[in-house]
Design an enzyme around this catalytic site. Structure first.
Site, PDB file in Angstrom:
ATOM      1  N   ARG A   1      -3.793  10.619   4.884  1.00 23.45           N
ATOM      2  CA  ARG A   1      -2.696  11.562   4.944  1.00 23.45           C
ATOM      3  C   ARG A   1      -1.825  11.576   3.671  1.00 23.45           C
ATOM      4  O   ARG A   1      -1.371  12.619   3.224  1.00 23.45           O
ATOM      5  CB  ARG A   1      -1.865  11.144   6.153  1.00 23.45           C
TER       6      ARG A   1
ATOM      7  N   ARG B   1      -8.265  -0.438   5.301  1.00 19.60           N
ATOM      8  CA  ARG B   1      -7.420   0.581   4.668  1.00 19.60           C
ATOM      9  C   ARG B   1      -6.093  -0.019   4.222  1.00 19.60           C
ATOM     10  O   ARG B   1      -5.472   0.484   3.297  1.00 19.60           O
ATOM     11  CB  ARG B   1      -7.105   1.705   5.669  1.00 19.60           C
TER      12      ARG B   1
ATOM     13  N   CYS C   1      -4.144   8.966  10.225  1.00 16.63           N
ATOM     14  CA  CYS C   1      -4.227   8.124  11.418  1.00 16.63           C
ATOM     15  C   CYS C   1      -4.372   8.980  12.667  1.00 16.63           C
ATOM     16  O   CYS C   1      -3.896  10.108  12.723  1.00 16.63           O
ATOM     17  CB  CYS C   1      -2.983   7.274  11.556  1.00 16.63           C
TER      18      CYS C   1
ATOM     19  N   ARG D   1       1.393  14.651  13.445  1.00 18.88           N
ATOM     20  CA  ARG D   1       2.075  14.202  12.219  1.00 18.88           C
ATOM     21  C   ARG D   1       2.151  15.391  11.285  1.00 18.88           C
ATOM     22  O   ARG D   1       1.327  15.552  10.389  1.00 18.88           O
ATOM     23  CB  ARG D   1       1.330  13.022  11.596  1.00 18.88           C
ATOM     24  N   PRO D   2       3.149  16.226  11.517  1.00 20.36           N
ATOM     25  CA  PRO D   2       3.216  17.492  10.786  1.00 20.36           C
ATOM     26  C   PRO D   2       3.631  17.323   9.333  1.00 20.36           C
ATOM     27  O   PRO D   2       4.084  16.252   8.931  1.00 20.36           O
ATOM     28  CB  PRO D   2       4.289  18.274  11.553  1.00 20.36           C
ATOM     29  N   VAL D   3       3.465  18.402   8.548  1.00 22.17           N
ATOM     30  CA  VAL D   3       3.958  18.416   7.165  1.00 22.17           C
ATOM     31  C   VAL D   3       4.906  19.601   6.954  1.00 22.17           C
ATOM     32  O   VAL D   3       5.142  20.027   5.837  1.00 22.17           O
ATOM     33  CB  VAL D   3       2.802  18.462   6.128  1.00 22.17           C
ATOM     34  N   ASP D   4       5.438  20.120   8.072  1.00 25.55           N
ATOM     35  CA  ASP D   4       6.316  21.289   7.979  1.00 25.55           C
ATOM     36  C   ASP D   4       7.516  21.054   7.063  1.00 25.55           C
ATOM     37  O   ASP D   4       7.920  21.934   6.305  1.00 25.55           O
ATOM     38  CB  ASP D   4       6.770  21.730   9.381  1.00 25.55           C
ATOM     39  N   LEU D   5       8.078  19.843   7.112  1.00 22.32           N
ATOM     40  CA  LEU D   5       9.269  19.570   6.292  1.00 22.32           C
ATOM     41  C   LEU D   5       8.928  19.572   4.805  1.00 22.32           C
ATOM     42  O   LEU D   5       9.729  20.012   3.983  1.00 22.32           O
ATOM     43  CB  LEU D   5       9.880  18.221   6.674  1.00 22.32           C
TER      44      LEU D   5
ATOM     45  N   VAL E   1      10.415   6.878  16.191  1.00 23.02           N
ATOM     46  CA  VAL E   1       9.930   7.586  15.000  1.00 23.02           C
ATOM     47  C   VAL E   1       8.657   8.362  15.355  1.00 23.02           C
ATOM     48  O   VAL E   1       8.533   9.553  15.072  1.00 23.02           O
ATOM     49  CB  VAL E   1       9.682   6.608  13.836  1.00 23.02           C
TER      50      VAL E   1
ATOM     51  N   ASP F   1       5.909   0.712  11.757  1.00 19.42           N
ATOM     52  CA  ASP F   1       4.650   0.061  11.364  1.00 19.42           C
ATOM     53  C   ASP F   1       4.556  -1.396  11.828  1.00 19.42           C
ATOM     54  O   ASP F   1       3.540  -2.053  11.577  1.00 19.42           O
ATOM     55  CB  ASP F   1       4.479   0.120   9.841  1.00 19.42           C
TER      56      ASP F   1
ATOM     57  N   LYS G   1       0.837  -1.204   0.000  1.00 23.00           N
ATOM     58  CA  LYS G   1       0.000   0.000   0.000  1.00 23.00           C
ATOM     59  C   LYS G   1       0.874   1.257   0.000  1.00 23.00           C
ATOM     60  O   LYS G   1       0.701   2.144  -0.830  1.00 23.00           O
ATOM     61  CB  LYS G   1      -0.897   0.016   1.242  1.00 23.00           C
ATOM     62  N   ASN G   2       1.821   1.315   0.924  1.00 23.75           N
ATOM     63  CA  ASN G   2       2.612   2.544   1.058  1.00 23.75           C
ATOM     64  C   ASN G   2       3.484   2.812  -0.157  1.00 23.75           C
ATOM     65  O   ASN G   2       3.814   3.961  -0.442  1.00 23.75           O
ATOM     66  CB  ASN G   2       3.488   2.474   2.317  1.00 23.75           C
TER      67      ASN G   2
HETATM   68  C1  UD1 Z   1       5.136   6.910   6.277  1.00 22.03           C
HETATM   69  C2  UD1 Z   1       4.210   5.719   6.213  1.00 22.03           C
HETATM   70  C3  UD1 Z   1       3.827   5.271   7.618  1.00 22.03           C
HETATM   71  C4  UD1 Z   1       5.068   5.035   8.442  1.00 22.03           C
HETATM   72  C5  UD1 Z   1       6.017   6.224   8.391  1.00 22.03           C
HETATM   73  C6  UD1 Z   1       7.342   5.970   9.072  1.00 22.03           C
HETATM   74  C7  UD1 Z   1       2.952   5.994   4.158  1.00 22.03           C
HETATM   75  C8  UD1 Z   1       1.648   6.322   3.524  1.00 22.03           C
HETATM   76  N1  UD1 Z   1       2.993   6.103   5.484  1.00 22.03           N
HETATM   77  O1  UD1 Z   1       4.428   7.963   6.916  1.00 22.03           O
HETATM   78  O2  UD1 Z   1       3.051   4.078   7.489  1.00 22.03           O
HETATM   79  O3  UD1 Z   1       4.707   4.784   9.777  1.00 22.03           O
HETATM   80  O4  UD1 Z   1       6.300   6.576   7.024  1.00 22.03           O
HETATM   81  O5  UD1 Z   1       8.009   4.919   8.448  1.00 22.03           O
HETATM   82  O6  UD1 Z   1       3.917   5.629   3.500  1.00 22.03           O
HETATM   83  N2  UD1 Z   1       7.938  14.630  10.371  1.00 22.03           N
HETATM   84  C9  UD1 Z   1       8.061  15.970  10.684  1.00 22.03           C
HETATM   85  N3  UD1 Z   1       7.674  16.879   9.730  1.00 22.03           N
HETATM   86  C10 UD1 Z   1       7.209  16.530   8.510  1.00 22.03           C
HETATM   87  C11 UD1 Z   1       7.102  15.156   8.200  1.00 22.03           C
HETATM   88  C12 UD1 Z   1       7.474  14.227   9.148  1.00 22.03           C
HETATM   89  O7  UD1 Z   1       8.473  16.331  11.769  1.00 22.03           O
HETATM   90  O8  UD1 Z   1       6.896  17.399   7.704  1.00 22.03           O
HETATM   91  C13 UD1 Z   1       8.313  13.609  11.370  1.00 22.03           C
HETATM   92  C14 UD1 Z   1       7.135  12.791  11.839  1.00 22.03           C
HETATM   93  O9  UD1 Z   1       6.443  13.435  12.885  1.00 22.03           O
HETATM   94  C15 UD1 Z   1       7.819  11.509  12.284  1.00 22.03           C
HETATM   95  C16 UD1 Z   1       9.009  11.392  11.326  1.00 22.03           C
HETATM   96  O10 UD1 Z   1       9.166  12.670  10.738  1.00 22.03           O
HETATM   97  O11 UD1 Z   1       8.317  11.648  13.598  1.00 22.03           O
HETATM   98  C17 UD1 Z   1       8.833  10.369  10.225  1.00 22.03           C
HETATM   99  O12 UD1 Z   1       7.594  10.569   9.583  1.00 22.03           O
HETATM  100  P1  UD1 Z   1       7.417  10.272   8.016  1.00 22.03           P
HETATM  101  O13 UD1 Z   1       8.551   9.411   7.562  1.00 22.03           O
HETATM  102  O14 UD1 Z   1       7.195  11.551   7.305  1.00 22.03           O
HETATM  103  O15 UD1 Z   1       6.078   9.419   7.973  1.00 22.03           O
HETATM  104  P2  UD1 Z   1       4.978   9.453   6.837  1.00 22.03           P
HETATM  105  O16 UD1 Z   1       5.625   9.661   5.513  1.00 22.03           O
HETATM  106  O17 UD1 Z   1       3.862  10.322   7.231  1.00 22.03           O
END
Ligand code: UD1
Length: 422
Positions: A94, A401, A118, A123-127, A331, A309, A22-23
């Site tokens: 997401r 899902r 979830c 679970r920010p998107v700032d990066l 993580v 996961d 899926k991912n």
């Molecule tokens: C993806 C996977 C999810 C998995 C995760 C970690 C998909 C659809 N989802 O989620 O199943 O658990 O990888 O392997 O593929 N972070 C920030 N800012 C950001 C983005 C991330 O601080 O803008 C932090 C998150 O809070 C977290 C870490 O980075 O602590 C890793 O998250 P990330 O790898 O981005 O997870 P996802 O891509 O959302």
């Protein structure tokens, strides 16, 4: 809403075929929007998250045709005339936020709702957003939406370091950069197999990406990408989940087929410490469980470390290990909603910050428990398989899902799981 009614305990004996990931599929679907011609993807699992993303993509005017019998998906972006991903769709998943990168790549502009997803932790998107700004894309926020735009057809690019490394941000930035950034470097890029597969697909479409599989990705824009035929990879998290399920009951013997053991990182080494038999082939994994399994403490890390996961499933397994173990998530710090539910079944788990301590071995006894997210839900199903008597797992829509035909696959190897309306 459906629930699972599970009669346990049952050993699992037989063969389970592994589905497409899926991912990994979701970024491939987003990448298909960047092609000049249609793309055909195979090994796409029949899952709610895939249907949700199909709807998000279709909203842009793109033609999406999913063949559930063949598990194939044809995406033709010729009609893409709308660079908008609305809240109603994005909030359901997401990963829909990948539309930001895909639409920047396709059209140079996007209006994408901030994501839902979830129900665990911030679970920010700032990066993602900082990375696009570093690339030279203009980013604005208004009323829950992100607006992306650029002054010309291309941006100069630059360099961005992900801290922490993020799978989603790496994917989004790659999608945005391949057709738009003259030269863009992502440092501390995610090395997860899902990212590598996306890069391989984009390369095959004609993209210029260097450093694939390493922490530094260098992208130079190309003007055109072509649609291609491309196969998704087997699901490494589903594989790990069934490996753990096989170890749970002392008399289980499971063969997993259609897997990609190379994508499991260090997980097989950790699994080996349990003291169960495991034989890994090119695309198969055989596991014969043992009367006693060893307690094995784990800490989640980015790839090739232990995947976050799989930590909930591991905690369930540790309830049946002979001794004390810990599960630490580095993580995501608060992904432990399964703990009170496992304790309702008779387990002995205690959470302290981002660490769970598990006292095994505890007999589990059937009860009603509540699923809260995808991986927590599957960990409860697994607990139900070894619990004495009847367990009810409520709200299994989370499972739909992310696990293709979960109850069919498990019932075929000896489980007793019924799906009923709640
Ligand atoms: C993806 C996977 C999810 C998995 C995760 C970690 C998909 C659809 N989802 O989620 O199943 O658990 O990888 O392997 O593929 N972070 C920030 N800012 C950001 C983005 C991330 O601080 O803008 C932090 C998150 O809070 C977290 C870490 O980075 O602590 C890793 O998250 P990330 O790898 O981005 O997870 P996802 O891509 O959302």
């Amino acid at each position: 809403m459906d629930k699972f009614v599970i009669e346990g305990p049952t050993p699992l004996i037989g063969t389970i075929p592994i589905s497409g990931s899926k991912n990994a599929a979701l970024p491939l679907m987003a990448a298909a929007l960047l092609g000049n011609t249609p793309t055909r993807l195979s090994l796409i699992p029949r899952l709610q998250d895939i249907y949700t993303f199909n709807n998000v993509i279709a909203e842009t005017g793109t033609d999406v045709h999913f063949n559930g019998v063949e598990n194939s998906l044809i995406i033709d972006p010729a009609g893409l005339n709308n660079t908008y991903a609305p809240y109603d769709l994005v909030r359901k998943m997401r990963a829909s936020f990948y539309m930001l990168g895909a639409l920047i790549g396709h059209s140079g502009e996007a209006k994408v709702s901030l994501p839902g997803g979830c129900a665990w932790g911030p679970r920010p998107v700032d990066l993602h957003l900082q990375g696009f700004e570093k690339m030279g894309i203009q980013i604005k926020h208004d009323q829950g939406y992100v607006y992306a735009s650029m002054s010309g057809e291309f941006v100069d690019g630059g360099e961005f370091t992900l801290e922490p490394s993020s799978v989603g941000a790496t994917i989004n930035l790659i999608l945005g950069a391949v057709k738009r950034a003259r030269h863009f470097v992502i440092k501390n890029a995610a090395k997860e197999p899902d990212v590598v597969l996306l890069c391989r697909m984009l390369q095959k479409m004609g993209a210029d990406i260097e450093g694939i599989g390493t922490g530094t990705l260098t992208i130079r824009k190309v003007d055109n990408l072509r649609g291609i035929e491309f196969s998704n990879d087997p699901d490494r998290i589903e594989t790990g989940t069934y490996m753990i399920a096989a170890a749970l009951h002392p008399r289980s013997e499971l063969t997993l087929t259609g897997c990609k053991p190379d994508d499991l990182g260090n997980f097989p080494q950790t699994f080996n410490k349990l003291g169960v038999d495991i034989e890994i082939g090119d695309s198969t994994i055989f596991i014969r469980s043992a009367e006693k399994i060893n307690p094995v403490s784990i800490k989640t890390k980015t790839y090739p470390g232990f995947p976050t996961d799989l930590q909930a499933q591991w905690a369930t397994l540790m309830t049946q290990a002979n001794g004390i173990s810990t599960v630490t998530d580095t993580v995501y710090f608060d992904r432990f909603s399964y703990v009170p539910e496992l304790n309702r079944l008779g387990a002995n788990l205690r959470v302290d910050k981002n660490k769970v301590t598990i006292h095994g071995k505890t007999p589990l006894k059937g009860a009603a428990v509540m699923s809260t997210d995808l991986r927590a839900s599957v960990s409860l199903v697994m607990a139900g398989l070894v619990a004495e008597g009847t367990s009810e797992i409520l709200r299994v829509y989370h499972l739909d899902r992310g696990y293709e035909k979960l109850e069919d696959k498990l019932n075929r190897v000896g489980a007793s799981i019924k799906r009923e309306s709640q």
